[in-house]
Design an enzyme around this catalytic site. Sequence first.
Site, PDB file in Angstrom:
ATOM      1  N   THR A   1       1.897   6.986   0.298  1.00  0.00           N
ATOM      2  CA  THR A   1       0.926   5.929  -0.008  1.00  0.00           C
ATOM      3  C   THR A   1       0.757   5.790  -1.511  1.00  0.00           C
ATOM      4  O   THR A   1       1.089   6.715  -2.270  1.00  0.00           O
ATOM      5  CB  THR A   1      -0.442   6.251   0.627  1.00  0.00           C
ATOM      6  OG1 THR A   1      -1.340   5.174   0.432  1.00  0.00           O
ATOM      7  CG2 THR A   1      -1.034   7.512   0.017  1.00  0.00           C
TER       8      THR A   1
ATOM      9  N   THR B   1      -4.233   7.366   9.133  1.00  0.00           N
ATOM     10  CA  THR B   1      -4.245   6.288   8.149  1.00  0.00           C
ATOM     11  C   THR B   1      -5.650   5.718   8.092  1.00  0.00           C
ATOM     12  O   THR B   1      -6.379   5.760   9.086  1.00  0.00           O
ATOM     13  CB  THR B   1      -3.233   5.172   8.521  1.00  0.00           C
ATOM     14  OG1 THR B   1      -3.216   4.178   7.497  1.00  0.00           O
ATOM     15  CG2 THR B   1      -3.580   4.508   9.841  1.00  0.00           C
ATOM     16  N   GLY B   2      -6.041   5.214   6.934  1.00  0.00           N
ATOM     17  CA  GLY B   2      -7.380   4.639   6.816  1.00  0.00           C
ATOM     18  C   GLY B   2      -8.090   5.105   5.570  1.00  0.00           C
ATOM     19  O   GLY B   2      -7.467   5.360   4.541  1.00  0.00           O
TER      20      GLY B   2
ATOM     21  N   ARG C   1      -8.143  10.223  -8.442  1.00  0.00           N
ATOM     22  CA  ARG C   1      -8.524  10.339  -7.033  1.00  0.00           C
ATOM     23  C   ARG C   1      -7.313  10.661  -6.172  1.00  0.00           C
ATOM     24  O   ARG C   1      -6.241  10.092  -6.318  1.00  0.00           O
ATOM     25  CB  ARG C   1      -9.154   9.030  -6.567  1.00  0.00           C
ATOM     26  CG  ARG C   1      -9.541   8.993  -5.073  1.00  0.00           C
ATOM     27  CD  ARG C   1      -8.481   8.359  -4.211  1.00  0.00           C
ATOM     28  NE  ARG C   1      -8.943   8.155  -2.824  1.00  0.00           N
ATOM     29  CZ  ARG C   1      -8.170   7.755  -1.824  1.00  0.00           C
ATOM     30  NH1 ARG C   1      -6.888   7.528  -2.039  1.00  0.00           N
ATOM     31  NH2 ARG C   1      -8.671   7.577  -0.616  1.00  0.00           N
TER      32      ARG C   1
ATOM     33  N   SER D   1       0.816  -1.221   0.000  1.00  0.00           N
ATOM     34  CA  SER D   1       0.000   0.000   0.000  1.00  0.00           C
ATOM     35  C   SER D   1       0.844   1.264   0.000  1.00  0.00           C
ATOM     36  O   SER D   1       0.319   2.373   0.015  1.00  0.00           O
ATOM     37  CB  SER D   1      -0.924   0.001   1.222  1.00  0.00           C
ATOM     38  OG  SER D   1      -0.152  -0.033   2.404  1.00  0.00           O
TER      39      SER D   1
ATOM     40  N   THR E   1      -1.519   3.526   4.536  1.00  0.00           N
ATOM     41  CA  THR E   1      -0.568   4.639   4.437  1.00  0.00           C
ATOM     42  C   THR E   1       0.459   4.570   5.565  1.00  0.00           C
ATOM     43  O   THR E   1       0.113   4.250   6.688  1.00  0.00           O
ATOM     44  CB  THR E   1      -1.330   5.975   4.597  1.00  0.00           C
ATOM     45  OG1 THR E   1      -2.416   5.988   3.690  1.00  0.00           O
ATOM     46  CG2 THR E   1      -0.422   7.157   4.359  1.00  0.00           C
TER      47      THR E   1
END
Length: 353
Positions: free
Chosen positions: A231, A264-265, A241, A79, A213
Site C-alpha cells: 500500500t 484492508t481499510g 505514519r 492506493s 491496500t
Amino acid sequence: MAGAGSAGGRRWMMVAPLLLVLWQLAGAASAAALPVVINTWAFRKAAETAWRVLQLGGSELDAVERGCSQCEIDQCDGSVGYGGSPDESGETTLDAMIMDGNTMEVGAVADLRHVKNAIGVARKVIEYTKHTLLVGESASLFAVRMGFPYEDLTTQKSLSVYSKWLNQSCQPNYWKNVVPDSSKSCGPYKRPEKVICKEEQTILQRSVHNHDTIGMVVIGGSGTVASGTSTNGAVHKIPGRVGDSPIAGAGSYADSTAGGAAATGDGDIMMRFLPSYQAVEYMRMGTDPTVACQKVISRIQKYAPKFFGAVVCANTTGSYGAACNKIPGFTQFHFMVSSPLLSQPTEQVVDCI
C-alpha cells in the site's frame, strides 16, 4: 449374544467400506479446492499474476510477491504503488509485508521512499537479514543495496492531489486537539497550552478509496500458506505514519497449520485488533473462514462502529470467505478468488455486516 455380536460385525464390515469411500471423497474434494489465491478488492490482474505463478511451478511466496507487485506496477486504485496517496508534505511512501506460513518468517518495510517495488524489498528482508521490519530512508538504502533502483515516486497525479488538498485548507487531515484548528486550516500545528478534546470533524469526509491496500493469501496444493500486503497508505497522512499493512497479524498473517488472512481499510483502527492473526486463530479452532472474518469485524465494531474495513480468510482445505463493516457508502466488499473449482480468477462480492 454371540449371534448379536456377529450381526453387528457384519454390519460394520458393510458400513466400513462406505465410510472409507466418503472419507476419500472428502479428501479429494479438499485437494480439488487447492491451490487457492484470494486477494482484497477487484484487483484482477494481481490475482491472475499470482495464479499464473503457481501454475508455472512457482512457490506460494513467489505468487504473493508477484501478485502484489503487479498492483504496485498498475498503481491499483491509486492506493498501491508509486504516484498515489501523497502525505502532508506531498511525498508518496510505501508499506509492504510478506509472510511465510511454513517458517513464520516475515519481511516488511514501512515509510519506504524512492523505491517502487515495496513487497520485493520486503521479500529481501526475509532472504538477506535476520530482521523483520525496516523503515524510512534506511529501508530505502537497504533496497538500493539489494539492487532496487532509487527513483522518484511522485507523479503529476499525486502532485495534483496534493495541490488540491492545500487549496482546500488541508482538509481532511489526521490532526486533532491542536492549534491552529486543524478542521479549518493548514499547519504547522502544535499542541495548545490547554488541551480541549473534541470529536473529529473530518473523518466522514474521507473517501473509502483512501485505504485500498492489496492483501493476498496464497495456499498451495499441499496446504502451504503465504500472505502479503502492499500500500501507499492513507492519503494526506502525517509524515512518518505507518498503518496496519506492514504489521504481521494486522495487515496479513499466514500459518500453514491453519490458514491465512489479510485486511484492508482504516489501518490506524484495524491494527489495534490484529484482525488477520485473530481470524487465523479462529480457523485453527475449526471456525469456517467466512465466520472467522465476520467475528473479527464484529470485534472491531464494538469499539469503532463506523470504521471502514474488510478481511479475507482462507483455510488449508481451500475454503475461503470475507467480511466487511457496513457504513454509508460501503455496503458490499469485492474480492478476487482463484482456484481449480473456478474456470478463471473470479470477482466475488459479500454484503457487509
